[in-house]
Scaffold this motif. Structure first.
Motif, PDB file in Angstrom:
ATOM      1  N   ILE A  71     -19.652 -43.931 -44.140  1.00  0.00           N
ATOM      2  CA  ILE A  71     -18.927 -44.186 -45.396  1.00  0.00           C
ATOM      3  C   ILE A  71     -20.815 -44.935 -46.273  1.00  0.00           C
ATOM      4  O   ILE A  71     -20.590 -44.409 -47.283  1.00  0.00           O
ATOM      5  N   ILE A  72     -21.539 -45.163 -45.668  1.00  0.00           N
ATOM      6  CA  ILE A  72     -23.023 -45.443 -46.992  1.00  0.00           C
ATOM      7  C   ILE A  72     -23.111 -43.918 -47.255  1.00  0.00           C
ATOM      8  O   ILE A  72     -23.927 -43.836 -48.471  1.00  0.00           O
ATOM      9  N   SER A  73     -23.505 -42.898 -46.670  1.00  0.00           N
ATOM     10  CA  SER A  73     -23.565 -42.176 -47.220  1.00  0.00           C
ATOM     11  C   SER A  73     -23.454 -41.515 -48.322  1.00  0.00           C
ATOM     12  O   SER A  73     -22.549 -41.346 -49.910  1.00  0.00           O
ATOM     13  N   GLN A  74     -21.768 -41.954 -48.387  1.00  0.00           N
ATOM     14  CA  GLN A  74     -20.651 -41.485 -49.389  1.00  0.00           C
ATOM     15  C   GLN A  74     -21.029 -42.580 -50.990  1.00  0.00           C
ATOM     16  O   GLN A  74     -21.000 -41.644 -51.946  1.00  0.00           O
ATOM     17  N   LEU A  75     -21.420 -44.251 -50.446  1.00  0.00           N
ATOM     18  CA  LEU A  75     -21.606 -44.152 -51.594  1.00  0.00           C
ATOM     19  C   LEU A  75     -23.511 -44.277 -52.119  1.00  0.00           C
ATOM     20  O   LEU A  75     -23.443 -43.897 -53.103  1.00  0.00           O
ATOM     21  N   MET A  76     -23.940 -44.283 -51.848  1.00  0.00           N
ATOM     22  CA  MET A  76     -24.896 -43.227 -51.744  1.00  0.00           C
ATOM     23  C   MET A  76     -25.377 -42.543 -52.568  1.00  0.00           C
ATOM     24  O   MET A  76     -26.265 -42.205 -53.210  1.00  0.00           O
ATOM     25  N   CYS A  77     -24.020 -40.942 -52.265  1.00  0.00           N
ATOM     26  CA  CYS A  77     -24.554 -40.116 -52.719  1.00  0.00           C
ATOM     27  C   CYS A  77     -23.822 -40.107 -53.617  1.00  0.00           C
ATOM     28  O   CYS A  77     -22.634 -38.939 -54.491  1.00  0.00           O
ATOM     29  N   ALA A  78     -23.077 -41.429 -54.281  1.00  0.00           N
ATOM     30  CA  ALA A  78     -21.642 -41.429 -55.312  1.00  0.00           C
ATOM     31  C   ALA A  78     -21.910 -40.398 -56.625  1.00  0.00           C
ATOM     32  O   ALA A  78     -21.231 -39.438 -57.572  1.00  0.00           O
ATOM     33  N   PRO A  79     -23.385 -40.360 -57.207  1.00  0.00           N
ATOM     34  CA  PRO A  79     -23.331 -39.634 -59.215  1.00  0.00           C
ATOM     35  C   PRO A  79     -23.290 -38.237 -58.369  1.00  0.00           C
ATOM     36  O   PRO A  79     -22.995 -37.755 -58.936  1.00  0.00           O
ATOM     37  N   ARG A  80     -23.307 -37.972 -56.844  1.00  0.00           N
ATOM     38  CA  ARG A  80     -22.983 -36.622 -56.938  1.00  0.00           C
ATOM     39  C   ARG A  80     -21.668 -36.413 -56.700  1.00  0.00           C
ATOM     40  O   ARG A  80     -21.148 -34.957 -56.642  1.00  0.00           O
ATOM     41  N   SER A  81     -20.784 -37.021 -56.465  1.00  0.00           N
ATOM     42  CA  SER A  81     -19.492 -36.702 -55.967  1.00  0.00           C
ATOM     43  C   SER A  81     -18.428 -36.189 -57.125  1.00  0.00           C
ATOM     44  O   SER A  81     -18.808 -37.453 -58.715  1.00  0.00           O
ATOM     45  N   ALA A  82     -17.465 -35.376 -57.238  1.00  0.00           N
ATOM     46  CA  ALA A  82     -16.520 -35.090 -58.587  1.00  0.00           C
ATOM     47  C   ALA A  82     -14.961 -34.631 -57.840  1.00  0.00           C
ATOM     48  O   ALA A  82     -14.783 -35.692 -58.479  1.00  0.00           O
ATOM     49  N   ALA A  83     -14.712 -35.286 -56.240  1.00  0.00           N
ATOM     50  CA  ALA A  83     -13.251 -35.541 -56.114  1.00  0.00           C
ATOM     51  C   ALA A  83     -13.206 -36.773 -56.472  1.00  0.00           C
ATOM     52  O   ALA A  83     -14.201 -37.778 -55.638  1.00  0.00           O
ATOM     53  N   SER A  84     -11.790 -37.254 -56.491  1.00  0.00           N
ATOM     54  CA  SER A  84     -11.896 -39.097 -55.811  1.00  0.00           C
ATOM     55  C   SER A  84     -11.560 -39.281 -54.395  1.00  0.00           C
ATOM     56  O   SER A  84     -11.738 -38.740 -53.715  1.00  0.00           O
ATOM     57  N   TRP A  85     -12.064 -40.400 -54.113  1.00  0.00           N
ATOM     58  CA  TRP A  85     -12.608 -40.998 -52.934  1.00  0.00           C
ATOM     59  C   TRP A  85     -12.254 -42.742 -53.275  1.00  0.00           C
ATOM     60  O   TRP A  85     -12.757 -43.824 -54.593  1.00  0.00           O
ATOM     61  N   ASP A  86     -12.100 -43.735 -52.596  1.00  0.00           N
ATOM     62  CA  ASP A  86     -12.354 -44.736 -52.120  1.00  0.00           C
ATOM     63  C   ASP A  86     -12.618 -45.170 -51.086  1.00  0.00           C
ATOM     64  O   ASP A  86     -12.337 -45.062 -49.286  1.00  0.00           O
ATOM     65  N   VAL A  87     -13.434 -46.316 -51.216  1.00  0.00           N
ATOM     66  CA  VAL A  87     -13.826 -47.581 -50.040  1.00  0.00           C
ATOM     67  C   VAL A  87     -13.090 -48.473 -50.069  1.00  0.00           C
ATOM     68  O   VAL A  87     -13.307 -49.250 -51.055  1.00  0.00           O
ATOM     69  N   ILE A  88     -13.214 -49.709 -49.221  1.00  0.00           N
ATOM     70  CA  ILE A  88     -11.961 -50.566 -49.229  1.00  0.00           C
ATOM     71  C   ILE A  88     -13.572 -52.127 -48.418  1.00  0.00           C
ATOM     72  O   ILE A  88     -13.796 -51.156 -47.671  1.00  0.00           O
ATOM     73  N   ASN A 122     -21.305 -27.618 -52.725  1.00  0.00           N
ATOM     74  CA  ASN A 122     -20.761 -28.202 -51.687  1.00  0.00           C
ATOM     75  C   ASN A 122     -22.303 -29.289 -51.972  1.00  0.00           C
ATOM     76  O   ASN A 122     -22.686 -29.672 -51.079  1.00  0.00           O
ATOM     77  N   ASN A 123     -22.690 -29.448 -53.083  1.00  0.00           N
ATOM     78  CA  ASN A 123     -24.079 -30.764 -53.048  1.00  0.00           C
ATOM     79  C   ASN A 123     -23.446 -32.179 -52.447  1.00  0.00           C
ATOM     80  O   ASN A 123     -24.325 -32.014 -52.339  1.00  0.00           O
ATOM     81  N   ASN A 124     -22.495 -32.660 -52.564  1.00  0.00           N
ATOM     82  CA  ASN A 124     -22.226 -33.788 -52.391  1.00  0.00           C
ATOM     83  C   ASN A 124     -22.696 -33.629 -50.840  1.00  0.00           C
ATOM     84  O   ASN A 124     -22.890 -34.644 -50.052  1.00  0.00           O
ATOM     85  N   LYS A 125     -21.724 -32.673 -50.423  1.00  0.00           N
ATOM     86  CA  LYS A 125     -21.101 -32.664 -48.937  1.00  0.00           C
ATOM     87  C   LYS A 125     -22.441 -32.686 -48.292  1.00  0.00           C
ATOM     88  O   LYS A 125     -22.621 -32.954 -47.376  1.00  0.00           O
ATOM     89  N   LEU A 126     -23.649 -31.800 -48.333  1.00  0.00           N
ATOM     90  CA  LEU A 126     -24.937 -31.815 -47.702  1.00  0.00           C
ATOM     91  C   LEU A 126     -25.394 -33.034 -48.506  1.00  0.00           C
ATOM     92  O   LEU A 126     -26.295 -33.081 -46.737  1.00  0.00           O
ATOM     93  N   SER A 127     -26.282 -32.946 -49.608  1.00  0.00           N
ATOM     94  CA  SER A 127     -26.628 -34.443 -49.479  1.00  0.00           C
ATOM     95  C   SER A 127     -26.090 -35.956 -48.813  1.00  0.00           C
ATOM     96  O   SER A 127     -27.081 -36.893 -47.904  1.00  0.00           O
ATOM     97  N   GLN A 128     -24.543 -36.183 -48.554  1.00  0.00           N
ATOM     98  CA  GLN A 128     -24.371 -36.904 -47.592  1.00  0.00           C
ATOM     99  C   GLN A 128     -24.611 -36.264 -45.848  1.00  0.00           C
ATOM    100  O   GLN A 128     -25.450 -38.091 -45.374  1.00  0.00           O
ATOM    101  N   TRP A 129     -24.566 -35.302 -45.803  1.00  0.00           N
ATOM    102  CA  TRP A 129     -25.688 -34.811 -44.429  1.00  0.00           C
ATOM    103  C   TRP A 129     -25.954 -35.196 -43.739  1.00  0.00           C
ATOM    104  O   TRP A 129     -26.948 -36.502 -43.234  1.00  0.00           O
ATOM    105  N   THR A 130     -27.120 -35.343 -44.654  1.00  0.00           N
ATOM    106  CA  THR A 130     -28.970 -35.138 -45.461  1.00  0.00           C
ATOM    107  C   THR A 130     -29.195 -37.084 -45.112  1.00  0.00           C
ATOM    108  O   THR A 130     -29.765 -37.108 -44.494  1.00  0.00           O
ATOM    109  N   MET A 131     -28.474 -37.606 -45.992  1.00  0.00           N
ATOM    110  CA  MET A 131     -28.258 -38.678 -45.429  1.00  0.00           C
ATOM    111  C   MET A 131     -28.356 -39.249 -45.341  1.00  0.00           C
ATOM    112  O   MET A 131     -29.063 -40.273 -43.679  1.00  0.00           O
ATOM    113  N   GLN A 132     -26.824 -39.331 -43.709  1.00  0.00           N
ATOM    114  CA  GLN A 132     -26.773 -39.605 -42.495  1.00  0.00           C
ATOM    115  C   GLN A 132     -28.070 -39.672 -41.419  1.00  0.00           C
ATOM    116  O   GLN A 132     -28.313 -40.077 -40.633  1.00  0.00           O
ATOM    117  N   SER A 133     -28.622 -38.239 -41.677  1.00  0.00           N
ATOM    118  CA  SER A 133     -30.169 -37.533 -40.661  1.00  0.00           C
ATOM    119  C   SER A 133     -31.070 -39.055 -41.183  1.00  0.00           C
ATOM    120  O   SER A 133     -31.484 -38.777 -40.363  1.00  0.00           O
TER     121      SER A 133
END
Length: 511
Positions: free
Chosen positions: A237-254, A407-418
């Motif tokens: 979840i936190i990697s999705q927030l950190m990489c938010a400017p790279r995302s194109a698809a819609s998502w939501d966090v509660i 898949n810049n957003n996906k790779l960025s999230q995996w890198t941020m998690q690591s």
């Protein structure tokens, strides 16, 4: 800046002379015998706009005919002895089907019935979707498909903030090293099963990865009751927030505040990123194997198979109890780490002090010792199987560069998690279909081992920017929520580059 016309007979120095706009000489030479030629001093500069305005308001000439002449004599007739070409530098050639002027927002007209999905796909009338070529003609006038929203915004929700991506990229917050509260679960040794020079069949697996949300983690609940931190979140979840400017698809966090603790949760339906987020597949039948829903399920299955097949029988128990008790889950290790977020540049309110945040980080495997952990991920190629040829030819780098675009957003999230988990390496598998027209069997074209620090440089990823984004979200929600319990939704809009934060009724979601 006005366009300065020129003719082929002009010398290059005259064409490029934009620093010597001499208004006096321009006015004096206007009625000279050189008026049929371009003025050598009509150039870009401080007075260029004024000269252009004076040129269009010449006295003694008035337009008496504005209709287009025949093809053999394309001239507009003017009073006096002066003629000007009908198609000059400012004339725009009309494009078939175009009804809007170049400086107007175009209206796209499409005949219903020419395309079976014409009624289903809405059309965007947005000037930003259009462009001009060098002659002013419109290009890229195809219908723009809208993305689906990850969640339906209810009329009872209240918007408290709208943040554009360009503002998020400017944030920065320096956070110190974390404190590891505990290590939990069982971690297996990494098996170099798919690190071969030839394509290897991918063995199916009945096990799966459980993306357990924050509020359902028993260890998180225990730390919350002890007051170990104020904010609780998972690495996904936190990697999705950190990489938010790279995302194109819609998502939501509660976001929920309960008992003084703040929990960030993500619904299961928005947990997985599309196979190719930047180019969504829209004109595909639901029965087709390349339909986005089926592709997403296929990607999950091959990812689980690749991770499970990369684990050896050797394992190490990390001590604490795993938050996942299901025997069908792929065994993983977990670390619960606490960060202190200082009151940095993300807020101007000094009353917002430092915030302690606890992050649950997943560990896929270890290489040599239990302390040398690695992450395991995979990418899927569905439209072709040329990855096998490229791996055999030593073109792995080209494949990875292409995937960084897709898949810049996906790779960025995996890198941020690591980075959050303190991992040094990521094992990345490249999986293709054995037959592009069938999703029954898959092959592992090859595996790449990437250093996390190098990936950050290649992806231009900054963890300080990520912390600034997270701290900003926390500050906004805390300011709008107050001291009482509350619930918010951080929503990535489907067709614009911005985040909207909604305040919602507390009983809107259950976890």
């Amino acid at each position: 800046v006005p366009y300065a016309p020129f003719i082929k007979s002009d010398k290059l120095g005259k064409i490029a002379d934009w620093q010597s706009a001499r208004e006096d000489e321009q006015l004096s030479m206007k009625n000279s015998n050189l008026q049929k030629k371009r003025d050598q001093y009509h150039a870009y500069g401080a007075s260029a706009a004024k000269l252009f305005g004076a040129e269009t308001e010449e006295k003694g000439f008035s337009l008496v005919e504005n209709a287009a002449s025949s093809a053999g004599n394309k001239q507009a007739v003017l009073k006096g002895n002066r003629k000007r070409p009908f198609q000059n530098a400012n004339t725009v050639k009309k494009v078939p089907g175009q009804t809007a002027a170049p400086n107007q927002v175009p209206t796209i007209k499409k005949k219903v019935g020419s395309n079976p999905s014409a009624k289903k796909q809405p059309i965007v009338k947005n000037a930003a979707r259009w462009g001009n070529n060098r002659w002013g003609n419109r290009w890229n006038n195809e219908d723009v498909k809208l993305r689906d929203a990850s969640i339906t915004v209810d009329e009872t929700w209240t918007s408290v903030a709208e943040i554009e991506f360009n503002k998020l990229t400017k944030l920065n917050l320096d956070v110190g090293k974390p404190e590891v509260l505990s290590s939990n679960g069982t971690i297996h040794q990494y098996l170099k099963k798919y690190e071969t020079n030839t394509a290897t069949p991918l063995e199916p697996s009945i096990k799966t990865t459980f993306n357990q949300t924050t509020s359902n983690d028993p260890n998180v609940k225990s730390y919350a009751n002890k007051g170990e931190a104020k904010v609780f979140i998972t690495d996904a979840i936190i990697s999705q927030l950190m990489c938010a400017p790279r995302s194109a698809a819609s998502w939501d966090v509660i976001v929920t505040k309960k008992g003084g603790n703040i929990f960030f949760d993500k619904r299961e339906s928005t947990f997985h990123i599309p196979v190719n987020e930047n180019s969504p597949i829209t004109d595909v039948k639901e029965s087709d194997i390349n339909h986005p829903t089926k592709l997403e399920l296929e990607d999950i299955e091959v990812s689980n198979a690749f991770v499970d097949g990369s684990l050896a029988k050797n394992s190490v128990n990390l001590g604490g109890a795993s938050p996942i008790s299901s025997t069908a889950a792929i065994p993983k290790g977990y670390k619960y780490v606490k960060f202190e977020l200082p009151n940095g540049a993300s807020t101007d309110d000094d009353s917002q002090g430092s915030v302690s945040i606890l992050v649950r980080v997943a560990l896929d495997a270890y290489t040599y010792t239990a302390s040398s952990n690695v992450a395991i991920h995979s990418l899927l190629q569905y439209e072709s199987n040329d990855w096998r040829t490229k791996f055999n030819g030593g073109s792995q780098g080209n494949i990875f560069v292409d995937e960084m675009k897709k898949n810049n957003n996906k790779l960025s999230q995996w890198t941020m998690q690591s980075l959050l988990g303190g991992l040094n390496q990521i094992k990345l598998g490249f999986i293709t279909r054995e037959n592009p027209k069938s999703n029954a069997a898959h092959l592992v074209a090859g595996t790449m081992t990437s250093n996390v620090d190098i990936l950050c440089q290649q992806l231009k990823l900054s963890i300080n920017n990520g912390w600034g984004i997270v701290k900003s979200f926390i500050d906004i929600i805390e300011h709008e929520g107050g001291e009482e319990d509350y619930r918010f939704v951080i929503f990535k809009t489907p067709n614009s580059q911005k985040i909207i934060i909604y305040k919602v009724p507390f009983d809107s979601f259950d976890f």
